[in-house]
Design a protein around this motif. Sequence first.
Motif, PDB file in Angstrom:
ATOM      1  N   ILE A  69       0.559  -1.409  -0.010  1.00 47.52           N
ATOM      2  CA  ILE A  69       0.421  -0.155  -0.442  1.00 47.52           C
ATOM      3  C   ILE A  69       1.225   1.226  -0.202  1.00 47.52           C
ATOM      4  O   ILE A  69       0.604   2.456  -1.148  1.00 47.52           O
ATOM      5  CB  ILE A  69      -1.442   0.021   0.932  1.00 47.52           C
ATOM      6  CG1 ILE A  69      -1.841  -1.450   1.302  1.00 47.52           C
ATOM      7  CG2 ILE A  69      -1.452   0.780   1.697  1.00 47.52           C
ATOM      8  CD1 ILE A  69      -2.748  -1.664   2.648  1.00 47.52           C
ATOM      9  N   ARG A  70       1.748   1.353   0.875  1.00 43.01           N
ATOM     10  CA  ARG A  70       2.752   2.457   1.165  1.00 43.01           C
ATOM     11  C   ARG A  70       3.446   2.987  -0.313  1.00 43.01           C
ATOM     12  O   ARG A  70       3.166   3.959  -0.594  1.00 43.01           O
ATOM     13  CB  ARG A  70       3.934   1.905   2.296  1.00 43.01           C
ATOM     14  CG  ARG A  70       4.969   3.085   2.454  1.00 43.01           C
ATOM     15  CD  ARG A  70       5.589   2.672   3.511  1.00 43.01           C
ATOM     16  NE  ARG A  70       4.845   1.589   4.513  1.00 43.01           N
ATOM     17  CZ  ARG A  70       6.113   1.486   5.537  1.00 43.01           C
ATOM     18  NH1 ARG A  70       7.108   1.627   5.038  1.00 43.01           N
ATOM     19  NH2 ARG A  70       5.163   0.298   6.162  1.00 43.01           N
ATOM     20  N   LYS A  71       4.167   1.476  -0.425  1.00 43.62           N
ATOM     21  CA  LYS A  71       4.504   2.125  -2.359  1.00 43.62           C
ATOM     22  C   LYS A  71       3.600   2.515  -3.080  1.00 43.62           C
ATOM     23  O   LYS A  71       3.782   3.356  -3.801  1.00 43.62           O
ATOM     24  CB  LYS A  71       5.330   0.754  -3.029  1.00 43.62           C
ATOM     25  CG  LYS A  71       6.173   0.683  -4.235  1.00 43.62           C
ATOM     26  CD  LYS A  71       6.312  -0.675  -4.025  1.00 43.62           C
ATOM     27  CE  LYS A  71       7.113  -0.409  -5.408  1.00 43.62           C
ATOM     28  NZ  LYS A  71       7.938  -2.333  -5.778  1.00 43.62           N
ATOM     29  N   ASN A  72       2.066   2.271  -3.498  1.00 41.93           N
ATOM     30  CA  ASN A  72       1.587   2.358  -4.266  1.00 41.93           C
ATOM     31  C   ASN A  72       0.967   3.644  -3.962  1.00 41.93           C
ATOM     32  O   ASN A  72       0.238   4.492  -5.000  1.00 41.93           O
ATOM     33  CB  ASN A  72       0.029   1.307  -4.382  1.00 41.93           C
ATOM     34  CG  ASN A  72       0.769   0.085  -4.626  1.00 41.93           C
ATOM     35  OD1 ASN A  72       1.965  -0.381  -5.853  1.00 41.93           O
ATOM     36  ND2 ASN A  72      -0.343  -1.129  -4.737  1.00 41.93           N
ATOM     37  N   ILE A  73       0.720   4.718  -2.718  1.00 38.43           N
ATOM     38  CA  ILE A  73       0.547   5.832  -2.581  1.00 38.43           C
ATOM     39  C   ILE A  73       1.268   6.818  -3.275  1.00 38.43           C
ATOM     40  O   ILE A  73       1.447   7.617  -3.566  1.00 38.43           O
ATOM     41  CB  ILE A  73       0.405   5.305  -0.905  1.00 38.43           C
ATOM     42  CG1 ILE A  73      -1.457   4.916  -0.528  1.00 38.43           C
ATOM     43  CG2 ILE A  73      -0.264   7.691  -0.701  1.00 38.43           C
ATOM     44  CD1 ILE A  73      -1.737   4.176   0.784  1.00 38.43           C
ATOM     45  N   LEU A  78      -2.375   4.225  -5.434  1.00 40.61           N
ATOM     46  CA  LEU A  78      -3.559   4.748  -5.041  1.00 40.61           C
ATOM     47  C   LEU A  78      -3.770   6.262  -4.024  1.00 40.61           C
ATOM     48  O   LEU A  78      -2.434   6.592  -3.784  1.00 40.61           O
ATOM     49  CB  LEU A  78      -3.316   3.756  -3.573  1.00 40.61           C
ATOM     50  CG  LEU A  78      -3.536   1.884  -4.036  1.00 40.61           C
ATOM     51  CD1 LEU A  78      -2.921   1.202  -2.908  1.00 40.61           C
ATOM     52  CD2 LEU A  78      -5.232   1.919  -4.517  1.00 40.61           C
ATOM     53  N   LYS A  79      -5.351   6.072  -3.605  1.00 42.90           N
ATOM     54  CA  LYS A  79      -4.981   7.358  -3.237  1.00 42.90           C
ATOM     55  C   LYS A  79      -5.380   6.999  -1.575  1.00 42.90           C
ATOM     56  O   LYS A  79      -6.855   5.982  -2.189  1.00 42.90           O
ATOM     57  CB  LYS A  79      -5.956   8.909  -4.219  1.00 42.90           C
ATOM     58  CG  LYS A  79      -7.593   8.532  -4.064  1.00 42.90           C
ATOM     59  CD  LYS A  79      -7.788   9.872  -4.759  1.00 42.90           C
ATOM     60  CE  LYS A  79      -9.417   9.332  -5.041  1.00 42.90           C
ATOM     61  NZ  LYS A  79     -10.242   9.640  -3.783  1.00 42.90           N
ATOM     62  N   ILE A  80      -6.048   7.684  -0.695  1.00 42.99           N
ATOM     63  CA  ILE A  80      -6.325   7.332   0.550  1.00 42.99           C
ATOM     64  C   ILE A  80      -7.397   8.481   0.513  1.00 42.99           C
ATOM     65  O   ILE A  80      -7.807   9.464   0.157  1.00 42.99           O
ATOM     66  CB  ILE A  80      -5.445   8.192   1.661  1.00 42.99           C
ATOM     67  CG1 ILE A  80      -4.378   8.030   1.898  1.00 42.99           C
ATOM     68  CG2 ILE A  80      -6.360   8.144   3.215  1.00 42.99           C
ATOM     69  CD1 ILE A  80      -3.135   8.635   2.849  1.00 42.99           C
ATOM     70  N   PHE A 173      -1.425   3.744  10.431  1.00 40.94           N
ATOM     71  CA  PHE A 173      -1.799   2.644   9.697  1.00 40.94           C
ATOM     72  C   PHE A 173      -2.661   2.816   8.299  1.00 40.94           C
ATOM     73  O   PHE A 173      -4.432   3.705   8.229  1.00 40.94           O
ATOM     74  CB  PHE A 173      -2.766   1.433  10.841  1.00 40.94           C
ATOM     75  CG  PHE A 173      -2.148   0.981  11.880  1.00 40.94           C
ATOM     76  CD1 PHE A 173      -0.360  -0.281  11.163  1.00 40.94           C
ATOM     77  CD2 PHE A 173      -1.482   1.392  12.787  1.00 40.94           C
ATOM     78  CE1 PHE A 173       0.085   0.096  12.443  1.00 40.94           C
ATOM     79  CE2 PHE A 173      -1.429   1.460  13.749  1.00 40.94           C
ATOM     80  CZ  PHE A 173      -0.186   0.490  13.333  1.00 40.94           C
ATOM     81  N   TYR A 174      -2.293   2.074   6.960  1.00 36.45           N
ATOM     82  CA  TYR A 174      -3.251   2.025   6.014  1.00 36.45           C
ATOM     83  C   TYR A 174      -4.044   0.752   6.508  1.00 36.45           C
ATOM     84  O   TYR A 174      -3.107  -0.385   6.607  1.00 36.45           O
ATOM     85  CB  TYR A 174      -2.260   1.819   4.700  1.00 36.45           C
ATOM     86  CG  TYR A 174      -1.312   3.017   4.580  1.00 36.45           C
ATOM     87  CD1 TYR A 174      -1.874   4.667   4.322  1.00 36.45           C
ATOM     88  CD2 TYR A 174      -0.113   2.752   4.310  1.00 36.45           C
ATOM     89  CE1 TYR A 174      -0.348   5.085   3.995  1.00 36.45           C
ATOM     90  CE2 TYR A 174       1.155   4.122   4.049  1.00 36.45           C
ATOM     91  CZ  TYR A 174       0.361   5.568   3.888  1.00 36.45           C
ATOM     92  OH  TYR A 174       1.225   6.127   3.882  1.00 36.45           O
TER      93      TYR A 174
END
Length: 182
Positions: A69-73, A78-80, A173-174
């Motif tokens: 998730i972190r890498k994709n954000i 990805l967007k939050i 946390f994501y």
Amino acid sequence: MNNEENDLFLKQMKGVTPIKKNNRTPNTKTSNKNKIIKKKTIPTNINTPGVEKKGETKYSHFALERVNIRKNIKKNILKIDKKIDFHGKGLLEAEEIFSSTIVECFNKNKRCLLFVTGKGLFKTKDFGYNNDPKLYHGVIRAEFFNWVKSKNFSKHILSFEQASIEHGGDGAFYVYLRKNKN
């Protein structure tokens, strides 16, 4: 290399012939590039942050999938979709907010959530010779792992991981939700 070693090498290599191109085995690294990559699941028997060892928890019957998730954000893949802050909340209130947010976002097809739990408190010992501050993780942060891994939310949550520094680091946390197929 001196002359003796050179002569010895040439003597040993006297009958060797080079491998022909059509007899070479394919390089597995390049031949696997075009294959479809399956999603990896995190086995519950390895020591991964956020995933307890097999037999240590009552929720070890399912495994969360490994989505970076972190890498994709960071790459803007990805967007939050929603940020939830638990600062100033009690444990029961935070758990209720967590559960209602997961179900609500799942139904609205919002998949990437940021939960800010807080890191906890820094405390120092007033006695003894060692006055180094120590971090005591907060109650909500400690319970967050149980909430995410509970079987009640296994049908909603695909993956979770600690947030990057710009989103809260140790205190956030994501959570990445599954697709709602309804």
